[in-house]
Design a protein around this motif. Structure first.
Motif, PDB file in Angstrom:
ATOM      1  N   PHE A 137       0.732  -1.251   0.044  1.00  0.00           N
ATOM      2  CA  PHE A 137      -0.362   0.419  -0.035  1.00  0.00           C
ATOM      3  C   PHE A 137       0.813   1.290   0.400  1.00  0.00           C
ATOM      4  O   PHE A 137       0.115   2.469   0.459  1.00  0.00           O
ATOM      5  CB  PHE A 137      -1.137   0.131   1.705  1.00  0.00           C
ATOM      6  N   ASP A 138       1.801   1.387  -0.213  1.00  0.00           N
ATOM      7  CA  ASP A 138       3.023   2.286   0.028  1.00  0.00           C
ATOM      8  C   ASP A 138       2.866   2.975   1.189  1.00  0.00           C
ATOM      9  O   ASP A 138       3.087   4.127   0.900  1.00  0.00           O
ATOM     10  CB  ASP A 138       2.782   2.991  -1.818  1.00  0.00           C
ATOM     11  N   LEU A 139       3.395   2.522   1.977  1.00  0.00           N
ATOM     12  CA  LEU A 139       3.250   3.478   3.624  1.00  0.00           C
ATOM     13  C   LEU A 139       4.946   2.932   4.040  1.00  0.00           C
ATOM     14  O   LEU A 139       5.341   2.624   3.447  1.00  0.00           O
ATOM     15  CB  LEU A 139       1.779   2.582   4.466  1.00  0.00           C
ATOM     16  N   ASP A 140       4.889   4.151   4.679  1.00  0.00           N
ATOM     17  CA  ASP A 140       5.935   5.028   5.572  1.00  0.00           C
ATOM     18  C   ASP A 140       5.850   3.543   6.694  1.00  0.00           C
ATOM     19  O   ASP A 140       7.408   3.431   7.216  1.00  0.00           O
ATOM     20  CB  ASP A 140       6.300   5.693   5.529  1.00  0.00           C
ATOM     21  N   VAL A 141       4.717   3.527   7.518  1.00  0.00           N
ATOM     22  CA  VAL A 141       5.018   2.940   8.675  1.00  0.00           C
ATOM     23  C   VAL A 141       3.884   2.435   9.235  1.00  0.00           C
ATOM     24  O   VAL A 141       2.572   2.926   8.240  1.00  0.00           O
ATOM     25  CB  VAL A 141       4.907   4.741   9.808  1.00  0.00           C
ATOM     26  N   VAL A 142       3.601   1.111   9.569  1.00  0.00           N
ATOM     27  CA  VAL A 142       2.396  -0.191  10.135  1.00  0.00           C
ATOM     28  C   VAL A 142       3.018  -0.644  10.678  1.00  0.00           C
ATOM     29  O   VAL A 142       3.887  -1.167  11.487  1.00  0.00           O
ATOM     30  CB  VAL A 142       2.699  -0.923   8.591  1.00  0.00           C
ATOM     31  N   THR A 143       2.162  -0.069  12.395  1.00  0.00           N
ATOM     32  CA  THR A 143       2.243  -0.902  13.286  1.00  0.00           C
ATOM     33  C   THR A 143       0.122  -2.052  13.645  1.00  0.00           C
ATOM     34  O   THR A 143      -0.316  -1.449  12.779  1.00  0.00           O
ATOM     35  CB  THR A 143       2.414  -0.337  14.538  1.00  0.00           C
ATOM     36  N   LEU A 144       0.719  -2.520  14.602  1.00  0.00           N
ATOM     37  CA  LEU A 144      -0.623  -3.448  15.169  1.00  0.00           C
ATOM     38  C   LEU A 144       0.035  -3.454  16.816  1.00  0.00           C
ATOM     39  O   LEU A 144       1.008  -3.509  16.739  1.00  0.00           O
ATOM     40  CB  LEU A 144       0.113  -4.473  14.436  1.00  0.00           C
ATOM     41  N   ALA A 145      -1.321  -2.523  17.373  1.00  0.00           N
ATOM     42  CA  ALA A 145      -1.571  -2.807  18.964  1.00  0.00           C
ATOM     43  C   ALA A 145      -2.486  -3.502  19.144  1.00  0.00           C
ATOM     44  O   ALA A 145      -3.859  -3.788  18.543  1.00  0.00           O
ATOM     45  CB  ALA A 145      -1.804  -0.585  18.795  1.00  0.00           C
ATOM     46  N   VAL A 146      -2.136  -4.290  20.279  1.00  0.00           N
ATOM     47  CA  VAL A 146      -2.511  -5.472  20.876  1.00  0.00           C
ATOM     48  C   VAL A 146      -3.072  -5.242  22.271  1.00  0.00           C
ATOM     49  O   VAL A 146      -2.097  -4.830  23.165  1.00  0.00           O
ATOM     50  CB  VAL A 146      -2.191  -6.554  20.658  1.00  0.00           C
ATOM     51  N   ILE A 147      -4.051  -5.531  22.202  1.00  0.00           N
ATOM     52  CA  ILE A 147      -4.508  -5.206  23.520  1.00  0.00           C
ATOM     53  C   ILE A 147      -4.577  -6.680  24.853  1.00  0.00           C
ATOM     54  O   ILE A 147      -4.600  -6.968  24.009  1.00  0.00           O
ATOM     55  CB  ILE A 147      -6.634  -4.766  24.321  1.00  0.00           C
ATOM     56  N   ASP A 148      -3.305  -6.514  25.733  1.00  0.00           N
ATOM     57  CA  ASP A 148      -2.313  -7.567  26.100  1.00  0.00           C
ATOM     58  C   ASP A 148      -2.814  -7.866  27.045  1.00  0.00           C
ATOM     59  O   ASP A 148      -1.625  -7.699  28.138  1.00  0.00           O
ATOM     60  CB  ASP A 148      -1.697  -8.173  25.659  1.00  0.00           C
ATOM     61  N   PRO A 149      -3.974  -7.927  28.076  1.00  0.00           N
ATOM     62  CA  PRO A 149      -3.980  -7.309  30.087  1.00  0.00           C
ATOM     63  C   PRO A 149      -3.400  -8.452  30.157  1.00  0.00           C
ATOM     64  O   PRO A 149      -2.436  -8.273  31.693  1.00  0.00           O
ATOM     65  CB  PRO A 149      -5.444  -7.095  30.051  1.00  0.00           C
ATOM     66  N   GLY A 206       0.920   4.792   8.943  1.00  0.00           N
ATOM     67  CA  GLY A 206       0.999   6.342   8.232  1.00  0.00           C
ATOM     68  C   GLY A 206       1.613   6.431   7.627  1.00  0.00           C
ATOM     69  O   GLY A 206       2.264   5.434   6.579  1.00  0.00           O
ATOM     70  N   SER A 207       1.846   7.881   6.965  1.00  0.00           N
ATOM     71  CA  SER A 207       2.378   7.883   5.521  1.00  0.00           C
ATOM     72  C   SER A 207       3.145   9.925   5.856  1.00  0.00           C
ATOM     73  O   SER A 207       2.884  10.542   6.597  1.00  0.00           O
ATOM     74  CB  SER A 207       1.601   8.158   4.740  1.00  0.00           C
ATOM     75  N   ARG A 208       4.346   9.881   5.029  1.00  0.00           N
ATOM     76  CA  ARG A 208       5.478  10.751   4.971  1.00  0.00           C
ATOM     77  C   ARG A 208       4.288  12.139   4.407  1.00  0.00           C
ATOM     78  O   ARG A 208       4.237  13.377   4.113  1.00  0.00           O
ATOM     79  CB  ARG A 208       6.718  10.912   4.607  1.00  0.00           C
ATOM     80  N   ASN A 209       3.442  12.120   3.355  1.00  0.00           N
ATOM     81  CA  ASN A 209       2.977  13.150   3.189  1.00  0.00           C
ATOM     82  C   ASN A 209       1.111  13.131   3.636  1.00  0.00           C
ATOM     83  O   ASN A 209       0.310  12.408   4.330  1.00  0.00           O
ATOM     84  CB  ASN A 209       1.768  11.903   1.601  1.00  0.00           C
ATOM     85  N   GLU A 210       1.514  14.288   4.254  1.00  0.00           N
ATOM     86  CA  GLU A 210       0.747  15.036   4.628  1.00  0.00           C
ATOM     87  C   GLU A 210      -0.837  14.932   4.238  1.00  0.00           C
ATOM     88  O   GLU A 210      -2.043  14.749   5.376  1.00  0.00           O
ATOM     89  CB  GLU A 210       0.847  16.553   5.093  1.00  0.00           C
ATOM     90  N   ALA A 211      -0.968  14.428   3.113  1.00  0.00           N
ATOM     91  CA  ALA A 211      -2.712  14.626   2.604  1.00  0.00           C
ATOM     92  C   ALA A 211      -2.992  13.006   2.893  1.00  0.00           C
ATOM     93  O   ALA A 211      -4.772  12.942   2.019  1.00  0.00           O
ATOM     94  CB  ALA A 211      -2.813  15.087   1.111  1.00  0.00           C
TER      95      ALA A 211
END
Length: 383
Positions: free
Chosen positions: A69-81, A162-167
């Motif tokens: 998808f031509d992205l600069d950042v991909v993260t995955l947050a998981v709820i893990d109590p 996340g992308s470095r492109n503001e738009a």
């Protein structure tokens, strides 16, 4: 219609036709672009639905999805109590730093502060105060999309783009495609987590709660191969409870089970999260010490031996009893990449087992190491 009007209309027809042609070409180009985008998302969905392990899912989401998808950042947050995901990573041999884009959060409060109770997607400019927990601080993106994942009306985490492109991601943009992608990921995450949970049950010794021999053998192959690739030492310990039959005969099998459980947890208490402990059979345990040379392995083995010998065990009733361990140690140093990993694994285990045998023959309650070069044993012994 007068001739003048007809002539005027005829003069404008080429221009109108050209404008219509341009509009048609624009619509066709947009339709083709939409088709490509839809196909790309469909391929991503099929790719995620086809994964068979937690590691494979992480590999795709955190690494391949950026290129797709031509992205600069991909993260995955998981709820893990309950630390279930973090324990799972340890169990399947994934180091904590292998996927820095995976974040395990203790509670969903950050999501609710950011997304509200509706848990709607959040698109817009990167903001350190509220959005930093979901993205790396050292290379923050310019615009972001935080997409909550909900299963059975329960928040389980978020996919963060996340992308470095503001738009690239702006408030008010349609989120149909990326929202669906996050929903599919939530299903896949739940599926692989359940699958890994079932695998874990099949690879765990029900009495002691540590891993069984099947799991140890699997990790042995993996760690030997990793030691070959990265050229770090790998040590193996074989541990056996001395005179365990006498414990069962004198105090009963229930007390024997208590001793086995306590021995397992005392051994585990001396190990790091990256090390591997398995009940190898009966009263015998095996340990893999990752990135550990022989000198360090001997220190750890002696520490384990001391933790067993210096503190008495409580039985099923009010009785207390003493127990000791005999331990064999072997180490792989400077693994040759051309050597067969399975053969190296067998040799490592055989030497550790030989060390254990010699520790038994040498009077028990001691540690013996078998060197690969000379096949001679030396001992570190405390009576």
């Amino acid at each position: 219609m007068s001739d003048d009007l007809l002539n005027l209309r005829n003069r404008h027809l080429p221009t109108e036709n050209q404008e219509l042609q341009q509009q048609l070409e624009t619509l066709v180009a947009q339709a083709r672009l939409n088709e490509q985008v839809m196909r790309r998302f469909q391929d991503a969905e099929l790719r995620m639905l086809g994964v068979s392990s937690f590691k494979e899912l992480l590999q795709y989401v955190l690494q391949e999805m950026k290129e797709t998808f031509d992205l600069d950042v991909v993260t995955l947050a998981v709820i893990d109590p309950e630390y279930e995901v973090r324990r799972m990573l340890i169990d399947i041999g994934i180091p904590a730093n292998e996927y820095p884009g995976l974040m395990c959060l203790d509670n969903p409060s950050r999501f609710h502060r950011l997304c509200g109770t509706s848990l709607a997607p959040v698109l817009g400019q990167y903001n350190v105060a509220s959005r930093a927990p979901f993205f790396p601080r050292d290379t923050p993106p310019a615009s972001i999309a935080i997409l909550p994942m909900v299963r059975q009306k329960k928040l389980i985490g978020s996919l963060n783009l996340g992308s470095r492109n503001e738009a690239r991601f702006a408030p008010g943009m349609a989120t149909d495609f990326i929202g669906r992608l996050a929903a599919i990921l939530g299903v896949c995450l739940e599926n692989v987590t359940n699958s890994e949970r079932l695998k874990h049950l099949g690879l765990t010794d029900p009495l002691t709660g540590v891993h069984n021999r099947r799991y140890f053998d699997q990790r042995l192959q993996e760690e030997v191969s990793r030691a070959q690739r990265q050229r770090f030492p790998l040590s193996c310990l074989f541990l056996d409870i001395d005179h365990f039959k006498q414990v069962n005969d004198q105090y009963g099998h229930q007390t024997g089970d208590c001793v086995l459980r306590e021995v397992a947890w005392r051994i585990k208490g001396q190990l790091r999260s990256i090390d591997v402990l398995g009940r190898y059979g009966g009263e015998e345990f095996a340990v893999l010490l990752v990135q550990t040379d022989m000198a360090s392995a001997l220190t750890i083995a002696e520490r384990i031996r001391h933790s067993i010998a210096e503190q008495r065990f409580k039985g099923e009733g009010d009785e207390t009893l003493a127990a000791t361990l005999s331990i064999g140690v072997a180490t792989l140093h400077d693994c040759n990449r051309t050597q067969n990993a399975e053969t190296l694994a067998q040799q490592l285990v055989a030497r550790a087992d030989q060390g254990l045998y010699r520790a038994k023959q040498g009077g028990r309650n001691c540690v013996m190491v078998v060197m690969p070069e000379s096949d001679k044993a030396s001992s570190v012994e405390v009576r």
